[in-house]
Design a protein around this motif. Structure first.
Motif: not given
Length: 286
Positions: A174-184
């Motif tokens: 299920l792991t997706l590439p990290a995306d810093h935008r998810i913190h928003s």
């Protein structure tokens, strides 16, 4: 005092309590729903919740009214049943990201309402992020699993340093590439969290860009001659925004649309301005 101490240890990943699966008793839905339709249903479910029980700015939730509503008593139960029939591994990348962003926020709200009474803060609830979860198809997932294991690319927890999914964990699919935008866009039930909204796969990237720009703007709450006050998300998840604290500050400066704010943050990155981090953990209760 002890409960506060245990809550802090739990937030740091140093204390464990039993996992409560909030849809454990929900019968699996008899409806046959494709992965794409499950994503869309989750988005529309979140949209209804936001439209009817969240403030216009997305900052507060009418928890008491929501808890007494037919939407929570009936529709949430149907949604919990639906989750048991969904296989998120069959979703495409953008769909899976959309699904888990919405699911994280829905699980947070459901977890808060599952308690005997509303907490003052989710931080005051021992092991909140690993205490509450859903059964999603064949997978059991709590909040930390969704945030760190899936949406952050299984990166280490920012305080405990542990990873959610070991090398032999079937949930790694299920792991997706990290995306810093998810913190928003992830809301943990605190006043300083990003605003609640519903996200759809069809325009996810645009909404993530907008949300990130808003967080860059709202994440710096005060600039004066003595110091700059920055949302603690940029401290806790510094490695998601840059290799060093200086790089994280420059990221924040570069994504700001205010020249004065950008200049102050660049000066802070160069060690020429004082700055501090702050987070209001008060429950986002309307």
């Amino acid at each position: 005092m002890l409960s506060k101490f245990l809550a802090l240890l739990a937030w740091a990943g140093l204390y464990r309590v039993g996992l409560e699966i909030l849809n454990a008793d929900a019968p699996p839905s008899s409806a046959v729903v494709s992965p794409s339709n499950a994503v869309d249903l989750t988005s529309r479910f979140m949209q209804q919740l936001v439209d009817d029980w969240v403030s216009h700015d997305g900052r507060t939730v009418a928890y008491a009214a929501l808890e007494q509503s037919p939407f929570y008593k009936r529709n949430f139960q149907e949604f919990r049943s639906l989750l048991k029939t969904v296989d998120p591994a069959q979703m495409q990348g953008a769909e899976r990201k959309t699904f888990f962003i919405n699911l994280y926020n829905l699980l947070t709200i459901d977890a808060i309402l599952s308690m005997y009474s509303l907490p003052r803060s989710t931080l005051s609830v021992t092991q909140f992020w690993r205490r509450y979860g859903y059964q999603v198809g064949p997978y059991t997932l709590h909040l930390d699993d969704i945030e760190h294991g899936i949406l952050r690319g299984n990166r280490p927890h920012p305080t405990s340093g542990d990873v959610m999914f070991a090398s032999d964990d079937s949930r790694r699919v299920l792991t997706l590439p990290a995306d810093h935008r998810i913190h928003s866009v992830l809301n943990c039930g605190a006043a300083s969290c990003p605003p609640l909204a519903s996200y759809f796969a069809s325009d996810l990237d645009r909404k993530l860009d907008t949300s990130m720009a808003n967080m860059c703007r709202d994440g710096v709450t005060s600039i004066n001659k003595s110091t700059i006050i920055i949302n603690s998300i940029f401290e806790w998840f510094r490695s998601d925004f840059g290799a060093t604290e200086e790089e994280a500050l420059r990221f924040l400066a570069n994504c700001s649309d205010d020249p004065a704010r950008s200049s102050a943050l660049n000066a802070a990155a160069e060690g020429k301005r004082r700055y501090t981090y702050y987070y209001d953990w008060s429950l986002n209760n309307m």
